[in-house]
Design an enzyme around this catalytic site. Structure first.
Site, PDB file in Angstrom:
ATOM      1  N   THR A  20      40.380  38.690  36.431  1.00 20.26           N
ATOM      2  CA  THR A  20      39.359  37.643  36.233  1.00 20.26           C
ATOM      3  C   THR A  20      39.211  36.683  37.415  1.00 20.26           C
ATOM      4  OG1 THR A  20      40.902  36.099  35.174  1.00 20.26           O
ATOM      5  CG2 THR A  20      39.792  37.696  33.722  1.00 20.26           C
ATOM      6  N   TYR A  52      42.466  30.085  38.844  1.00 21.83           N
ATOM      7  CA  TYR A  52      41.136  30.681  38.944  1.00 21.83           C
ATOM      8  C   TYR A  52      40.059  29.680  38.515  1.00 21.83           C
ATOM      9  CZ  TYR A  52      43.787  35.049  39.421  1.00 21.83           C
ATOM     10  OH  TYR A  52      44.662  36.033  39.840  1.00 21.83           O
TER      11      TYR A  52
HETATM   12  P1  NAP Z   1      39.442  44.215  42.643  1.00 28.19           P
HETATM   13  O1  NAP Z   1      39.699  44.395  41.206  1.00 28.19           O
HETATM   14  O2  NAP Z   1      40.109  45.069  43.623  1.00 28.19           O
HETATM   15  O3  NAP Z   1      37.867  44.312  42.928  1.00 28.19           O
HETATM   16  C1  NAP Z   1      36.937  43.521  42.232  1.00 28.19           C
HETATM   17  C2  NAP Z   1      35.553  43.824  42.795  1.00 28.19           C
HETATM   18  O4  NAP Z   1      35.211  45.183  42.503  1.00 28.19           O
HETATM   19  C3  NAP Z   1      34.476  42.960  42.159  1.00 28.19           C
HETATM   20  O5  NAP Z   1      33.539  42.642  43.177  1.00 28.19           O
HETATM   21  C4  NAP Z   1      33.842  43.880  41.123  1.00 28.19           C
HETATM   22  O6  NAP Z   1      32.479  43.617  40.889  1.00 28.19           O
HETATM   23  C5  NAP Z   1      33.969  45.206  41.817  1.00 28.19           C
HETATM   24  N1  NAP Z   1      34.010  46.310  40.868  1.00 28.19           N
HETATM   25  C6  NAP Z   1      34.821  46.446  39.790  1.00 28.19           C
HETATM   26  N2  NAP Z   1      34.596  47.606  39.166  1.00 28.19           N
HETATM   27  C7  NAP Z   1      33.609  48.222  39.867  1.00 28.19           C
HETATM   28  C8  NAP Z   1      32.931  49.445  39.708  1.00 28.19           C
HETATM   29  N3  NAP Z   1      33.264  50.297  38.711  1.00 28.19           N
HETATM   30  N4  NAP Z   1      31.953  49.761  40.604  1.00 28.19           N
HETATM   31  C9  NAP Z   1      31.626  48.924  41.614  1.00 28.19           C
HETATM   32  N5  NAP Z   1      32.238  47.740  41.819  1.00 28.19           N
HETATM   33  C10 NAP Z   1      33.225  47.394  40.945  1.00 28.19           C
HETATM   34  O7  NAP Z   1      39.714  42.702  43.090  1.00 28.19           O
HETATM   35  P2  NAP Z   1      40.551  41.444  42.671  1.00 28.19           P
HETATM   36  O8  NAP Z   1      39.738  40.563  41.808  1.00 28.19           O
HETATM   37  O9  NAP Z   1      41.088  40.879  43.949  1.00 28.19           O
HETATM   38  O10 NAP Z   1      41.837  41.979  41.863  1.00 28.19           O
HETATM   39  C11 NAP Z   1      41.843  42.234  40.476  1.00 28.19           C
HETATM   40  C12 NAP Z   1      42.590  41.165  39.702  1.00 28.19           C
HETATM   41  O11 NAP Z   1      43.939  41.061  40.118  1.00 28.19           O
HETATM   42  C13 NAP Z   1      42.059  39.742  39.921  1.00 28.19           C
HETATM   43  O12 NAP Z   1      40.805  39.541  39.311  1.00 28.19           O
HETATM   44  C14 NAP Z   1      43.192  38.932  39.379  1.00 28.19           C
HETATM   45  O13 NAP Z   1      43.166  38.918  37.959  1.00 28.19           O
HETATM   46  C15 NAP Z   1      44.383  39.712  39.931  1.00 28.19           C
HETATM   47  N6  NAP Z   1      44.872  39.188  41.241  1.00 28.19           N
HETATM   48  C16 NAP Z   1      46.131  38.657  41.300  1.00 28.19           C
HETATM   49  C17 NAP Z   1      46.620  38.162  42.490  1.00 28.19           C
HETATM   50  C18 NAP Z   1      48.001  37.568  42.545  1.00 28.19           C
HETATM   51  O14 NAP Z   1      48.359  36.942  43.558  1.00 28.19           O
HETATM   52  N7  NAP Z   1      48.815  37.747  41.525  1.00 28.19           N
HETATM   53  C19 NAP Z   1      45.850  38.208  43.671  1.00 28.19           C
HETATM   54  C20 NAP Z   1      44.575  38.786  43.585  1.00 28.19           C
HETATM   55  C21 NAP Z   1      44.113  39.278  42.383  1.00 28.19           C
HETATM   56  P3  NAP Z   1      31.884  42.891  39.578  1.00 28.19           P
HETATM   57  O15 NAP Z   1      32.749  41.716  39.283  1.00 28.19           O
HETATM   58  O16 NAP Z   1      30.505  42.551  39.994  1.00 28.19           O
HETATM   59  O17 NAP Z   1      31.901  43.875  38.434  1.00 28.19           O
END
Ligand code: NAP
Length: 280
Positions: A20, A52
């Site tokens: 998220t 967030y």
């Molecule tokens: P990610 O999940 O690698 O990528 C998210 C991106 O991919 C968004 O722009 C999303 O677009 C797009 N997307 C998702 N499914 C898709 C699909 N089927 N086709 C095309 N595009 C798609 O990125 P992230 O948000 O960095 O990582 C995921 C989660 O991990 C975070 O949201 C967070 O909860 C967690 N996180 C934790 C840490 C930590 O330090 N613990 C750091 C970073 C992230 P839309 O939103 O437009 O669908």
């Protein structure tokens, strides 16, 4: 949806959940629809953090989860600046209020800060667990030396997960973080499984071509192949605020890659030498 025991917990958690981060910038109605679709499709591990949108994402989730809370494995994260004992308790209570729930299924130290001993933070996590405000707790962005220290402080079987960066373009945790966590029954939760917004290999890149080649006979998209690869040894929490993205990602849980497919992906996305975890 395929589910597995998350680390030492009895709870079965779906291998693909919902991240998220940065959802505060998305249309709120889209986010609510995405969360509802994820629940319908069984991607019920919802990951958020007090960081967030400075609490805004937790608030949106609180609304989205009204009447559905008991269907979700809800995780949130506390910032290292709130890692002192009383601050952890207060931060958790603020998260609970924003999420409009009386407990978290998982509470995670977002990354290791400096200055606060792990024993103090973990003591607060245990107090929250004893009072029923959290069911389990874990860490994030911990490398093996941090993990060894953490298990030394907490004892075995206490740390449910280590949430770490893991995508095809950064497989560095395969060197020692994943094997160490497997040996100590700590679940690896892969964040940024697509390399975050804009980080996924383009169709015309060598990696994109390998993903397409592997996916074609399976009827799978490139992102589904990537998730199938990562979830062999980790839980994944792709962020998606569009329902069609949620549906595509969730369906990846049904895909199994054979040795030939894995070897092709290993060649296209070499692990490379250990490069350390991101510094936050
Ligand atoms: P990610 O999940 O690698 O990528 C998210 C991106 O991919 C968004 O722009 C999303 O677009 C797009 N997307 C998702 N499914 C898709 C699909 N089927 N086709 C095309 N595009 C798609 O990125 P992230 O948000 O960095 O990582 C995921 C989660 O991990 C975070 O949201 C967070 O909860 C967690 N996180 C934790 C840490 C930590 O330090 N613990 C750091 C970073 C992230 P839309 O939103 O437009 O669908």
């Amino acid at each position: 949806m395929i589910a597995r025991k998350l680390g030492p917990l009895d709870a079965e958690v779906p291998v693909i959940g919902l991240g998220t981060w940065q959802m505060e910038d998305d249309d709120e109605a889209d986010v609510v629809r995405a969360v509802h679709r994820a629940i319908e499709l069984g991607a019920t591990h919802v990951d958020t953090a007090e960081m967030y949108g400075s609490g805004r994402v937790e608030q949106i989730l609180g609304k989205a989860l009204a009447g559905k809370r008991d269907r979700v494995f809800l995780a949130s994260k506390v910032l290292p600046r709130n890692a002192e004992r009383d601050a952890v308790i207060r931060a958790c209570e603020r998260s609970l209020r924003r999420l409009d729930t009386d407990h978290l299924d998982l509470y995670v130290l977002h990354w290791r800060g400096s200055g606060v001993p792990l024993a103090e933070t973990f003591g607060a996590f245990e107090a929250l667990r004893a009072s029923g405000k959290i069911r389990a707790w874990g860490v994030s962005n911990f490398d093996v030396s941090d993990l060894a220290e953490a298990v030394g402080v907490a004892g075995p079987g206490k740390i449910a997960c280590n949430q770490v960066l893991y995508h095809l373009g950064d497989r560095t945790i395969e060197h020692d973080v994943i094997p160490w966590c497997e040996r100590h029954q700590i679940a690896v939760v892969a964040y940024s499984p697509f390399g975050s917004a804009g980080g996924f290999p383009s169709r015309s890149s060598p990696g994109g071509k390998a993903l397409a080649d592997v996916g074609k006979p399976l009827g799978a998209t490139a992102r589904q192949v990537a998730l199938a690869y990562l979830t062999r040894r980790a839980f994944a929490i792709p962020k998606a605020s569009r329902v069609e993205h949620v549906a595509e990602n969730t369906a990846a849980a049904a895909i199994t890659l054979d040795e030939v497919a894995i070897a092709r992906l290993d060649r296209a996305f070499p692990r490379g030498p250990w490069r350390g975890l991101p510094t936050l």
